[in-house]
Design an enzyme around this catalytic site. Sequence first.
Site, PDB file in Angstrom:
ATOM      1  N   SER A  14       0.817  -1.220   0.000  1.00 43.66           N
ATOM      2  CA  SER A  14       0.000   0.000   0.000  1.00 43.66           C
ATOM      3  C   SER A  14       0.849   1.268   0.000  1.00 43.66           C
ATOM      4  CB  SER A  14      -0.922   0.021   1.221  1.00 43.66           C
ATOM      5  OG  SER A  14      -1.569   1.279   1.276  1.00 43.66           O
ATOM      6  N   SER A  16      -0.613   4.137   0.637  1.00 43.55           N
ATOM      7  CA  SER A  16      -1.358   5.118   1.437  1.00 43.55           C
ATOM      8  C   SER A  16      -0.507   5.785   2.525  1.00 43.55           C
ATOM      9  CB  SER A  16      -2.600   4.473   2.052  1.00 43.55           C
ATOM     10  OG  SER A  16      -3.515   4.176   1.033  1.00 43.55           O
ATOM     11  N   THR A  59      -8.492  -1.637   3.076  1.00 48.15           N
ATOM     12  CA  THR A  59      -8.358  -2.188   1.738  1.00 48.15           C
ATOM     13  C   THR A  59      -8.687  -3.672   1.745  1.00 48.15           C
ATOM     14  OG1 THR A  59      -6.926  -2.271  -0.212  1.00 48.15           O
ATOM     15  CG2 THR A  59      -5.823  -2.544   1.906  1.00 48.15           C
ATOM     16  N   LYS A  63     -13.323  -4.433   3.385  1.00 44.07           N
ATOM     17  CA  LYS A  63     -14.184  -3.243   3.307  1.00 44.07           C
ATOM     18  C   LYS A  63     -15.618  -3.523   3.771  1.00 44.07           C
ATOM     19  CE  LYS A  63     -11.422  -1.204  -0.267  1.00 44.07           C
ATOM     20  NZ  LYS A  63     -11.316  -0.500  -1.519  1.00 44.07           N
ATOM     21  N   ASN A  84     -14.432   2.298   3.070  1.00 47.53           N
ATOM     22  CA  ASN A  84     -12.971   2.303   2.875  1.00 47.53           C
ATOM     23  C   ASN A  84     -12.287   3.359   3.743  1.00 47.53           C
ATOM     24  OD1 ASN A  84     -13.500   4.720   1.464  1.00 47.53           O
ATOM     25  ND2 ASN A  84     -11.751   4.380   0.127  1.00 47.53           N
ATOM     26  N   ASP A  99     -13.982   5.495  -2.613  1.00 48.90           N
ATOM     27  CA  ASP A  99     -13.437   4.794  -3.787  1.00 48.90           C
ATOM     28  C   ASP A  99     -14.120   5.197  -5.098  1.00 48.90           C
ATOM     29  OD1 ASP A  99     -11.445   3.273  -2.619  1.00 48.90           O
ATOM     30  OD2 ASP A  99     -12.799   1.625  -2.131  1.00 48.90           O
ATOM     31  N   GLY A 120     -15.297  -8.646 -11.595  1.00 41.42           N
ATOM     32  CA  GLY A 120     -15.212  -8.736 -10.136  1.00 41.42           C
ATOM     33  C   GLY A 120     -16.501  -8.287  -9.494  1.00 41.42           C
TER      34      GLY A 120
HETATM   35  P1  NDP Z   1     -12.727  -7.983  -2.641  1.00 38.13           P
HETATM   36  O1  NDP Z   1     -11.926  -8.975  -1.874  1.00 38.13           O
HETATM   37  O2  NDP Z   1     -13.929  -7.362  -2.024  1.00 38.13           O
HETATM   38  O3  NDP Z   1     -13.232  -8.681  -4.041  1.00 38.13           O
HETATM   39  C1  NDP Z   1     -12.327  -9.367  -4.834  1.00 38.13           C
HETATM   40  C2  NDP Z   1     -12.990  -9.826  -6.137  1.00 38.13           C
HETATM   41  O4  NDP Z   1     -11.950 -10.378  -6.948  1.00 38.13           O
HETATM   42  C3  NDP Z   1     -14.068 -10.894  -6.000  1.00 38.13           C
HETATM   43  O5  NDP Z   1     -15.096 -10.635  -6.944  1.00 38.13           O
HETATM   44  C4  NDP Z   1     -13.332 -12.200  -6.374  1.00 38.13           C
HETATM   45  O6  NDP Z   1     -14.145 -13.153  -7.017  1.00 38.13           O
HETATM   46  C5  NDP Z   1     -12.360 -11.677  -7.406  1.00 38.13           C
HETATM   47  N1  NDP Z   1     -11.146 -12.467  -7.548  1.00 38.13           N
HETATM   48  C6  NDP Z   1     -10.177 -12.684  -6.618  1.00 38.13           C
HETATM   49  N2  NDP Z   1      -9.179 -13.424  -7.139  1.00 38.13           N
HETATM   50  C7  NDP Z   1      -9.529 -13.693  -8.419  1.00 38.13           C
HETATM   51  C8  NDP Z   1      -8.914 -14.415  -9.481  1.00 38.13           C
HETATM   52  N3  NDP Z   1      -7.725 -15.012  -9.320  1.00 38.13           N
HETATM   53  N4  NDP Z   1      -9.550 -14.467 -10.664  1.00 38.13           N
HETATM   54  C9  NDP Z   1     -10.733 -13.853 -10.853  1.00 38.13           C
HETATM   55  N5  NDP Z   1     -11.381 -13.167  -9.884  1.00 38.13           N
HETATM   56  C10 NDP Z   1     -10.783 -13.081  -8.689  1.00 38.13           C
HETATM   57  O7  NDP Z   1     -11.679  -6.878  -3.134  1.00 38.13           O
HETATM   58  P2  NDP Z   1     -11.861  -5.293  -3.316  1.00 38.13           P
HETATM   59  O8  NDP Z   1     -13.062  -5.057  -4.172  1.00 38.13           O
HETATM   60  O9  NDP Z   1     -11.766  -4.603  -2.016  1.00 38.13           O
HETATM   61  O10 NDP Z   1     -10.515  -4.908  -4.131  1.00 38.13           O
HETATM   62  C11 NDP Z   1     -10.304  -5.421  -5.410  1.00 38.13           C
HETATM   63  C12 NDP Z   1      -9.032  -4.830  -6.040  1.00 38.13           C
HETATM   64  O11 NDP Z   1      -9.160  -3.432  -6.241  1.00 38.13           O
HETATM   65  C13 NDP Z   1      -7.781  -5.043  -5.192  1.00 38.13           C
HETATM   66  O12 NDP Z   1      -6.736  -5.433  -6.053  1.00 38.13           O
HETATM   67  C14 NDP Z   1      -7.514  -3.665  -4.600  1.00 38.13           C
HETATM   68  O13 NDP Z   1      -6.127  -3.473  -4.361  1.00 38.13           O
HETATM   69  C15 NDP Z   1      -8.001  -2.767  -5.727  1.00 38.13           C
HETATM   70  N6  NDP Z   1      -8.398  -1.426  -5.269  1.00 38.13           N
HETATM   71  C16 NDP Z   1      -7.706  -0.311  -5.689  1.00 38.13           C
HETATM   72  C17 NDP Z   1      -8.088   0.957  -5.295  1.00 38.13           C
HETATM   73  C18 NDP Z   1      -7.324   2.140  -5.776  1.00 38.13           C
HETATM   74  O14 NDP Z   1      -7.430   3.194  -5.149  1.00 38.13           O
HETATM   75  N7  NDP Z   1      -6.586   2.053  -6.848  1.00 38.13           N
HETATM   76  C19 NDP Z   1      -9.231   1.173  -4.406  1.00 38.13           C
HETATM   77  C20 NDP Z   1      -9.920  -0.041  -4.075  1.00 38.13           C
HETATM   78  C21 NDP Z   1      -9.493  -1.276  -4.453  1.00 38.13           C
HETATM   79  P3  NDP Z   1     -14.915 -14.367  -6.207  1.00 38.13           P
HETATM   80  O15 NDP Z   1     -16.227 -13.804  -5.763  1.00 38.13           O
HETATM   81  O16 NDP Z   1     -15.083 -15.422  -7.268  1.00 38.13           O
HETATM   82  O17 NDP Z   1     -14.017 -14.773  -5.084  1.00 38.13           O
END
Ligand code: NDP
Length: 263
Positions: A14, A16, A59, A63, A84, A99, A120
């Site tokens: 991170s 942040s 993060t 969340k 967040n 976000d 996702g």
């Molecule tokens: P969550 O844990 O809430 O959700 C993760 C999602 O990713 C789920 O839908 C899960 O699917 C899917 N997933 C995980 N691994 C895989 C894989 N190998 N192949 C396909 N799908 C997969 O995460 P968040 O929504 O909190 O965060 C998601 C991403 O966004 C992170 O990488 C985070 O770092 C990034 N992010 C960046 C921000 C920024 O400011 N740039 C702000 C917020 C987030 P399933 O339901 O099938 O498990």
Amino acid sequence: MKLFAIFGDPVSHSRSPLMHNSVFKSLNYKACYTRVHLQDGSKLRKTFFDLSLDGANITVPHKEAAFRACDEVKGFAQKIGVVNTIVKEDGKLIGYNTDADGFLYAIKDFKNIKKILILGAGGTAKALVNKFLDEKLHVEVLNRGESRLHYFQELGIICHTWNTLQVQKYDLVVNTTSAGLKDENLPAPDAIIQNLLQNTIFVADAIYGKMTPFLQQAKAHKKEYKDGADMLLGQGVLANELFTKNELESEDIKTFMQKSFDL
Ligand code: NDP
């Protein structure tokens, strides 16, 4: 001296702490921002108080646990059930979500976006989908597993799994999965990704700080793309305004946060 932190698992990547500390130091605001590796989201509230924090960012993957940890959740975060940013106010934990507005800031150069596919179905997807619906845009969701899609189906959103997707034309495809964050995975099987990239104009990835396999493919398809850095900046500026209770100028926060990206 106020103390802030980011909770996540993983959290070592991170940026942040660097972003917020750069603002605090440059603007002589008496505060420090650290990181906490938290594996069990149900311990968030206790850890927050044990560390005597004044505020926190949350993060992946906590969340939704952060939403449950709060005494009160305000605005857009209340609507989507995803927090967040937490600020301690009068001893209570107040939750926010910055976000989605951060993401809109990130894609402001992408013009005429009408149809979006979100990859996702986690917290970030919830935030973006609700924001796009508020903006009256057409949005669909593709996820690996089915269970997290129920939330979106209840919103009336067209949802797909890898098995049911029939690729159409999109203006924007956004990766909000954590595939590519700490591995080299694509967010869906290669054949789907290739098909999607042939049928979209713009591409974005919420992951920042690395060229994910998804963005590498977008580049190979000569698509205009954005990584998550501008989203990170947008959400960070808004979170810092909440932490400092609007004592600092937004433009100053943005300037010094942006500068930390060069460090
Ligand atoms: P969550 O844990 O809430 O959700 C993760 C999602 O990713 C789920 O839908 C899960 O699917 C899917 N997933 C995980 N691994 C895989 C894989 N190998 N192949 C396909 N799908 C997969 O995460 P968040 O929504 O909190 O965060 C998601 C991403 O966004 C992170 O990488 C985070 O770092 C990034 N992010 C960046 C921000 C920024 O400011 N740039 C702000 C917020 C987030 P399933 O339901 O099938 O498990």
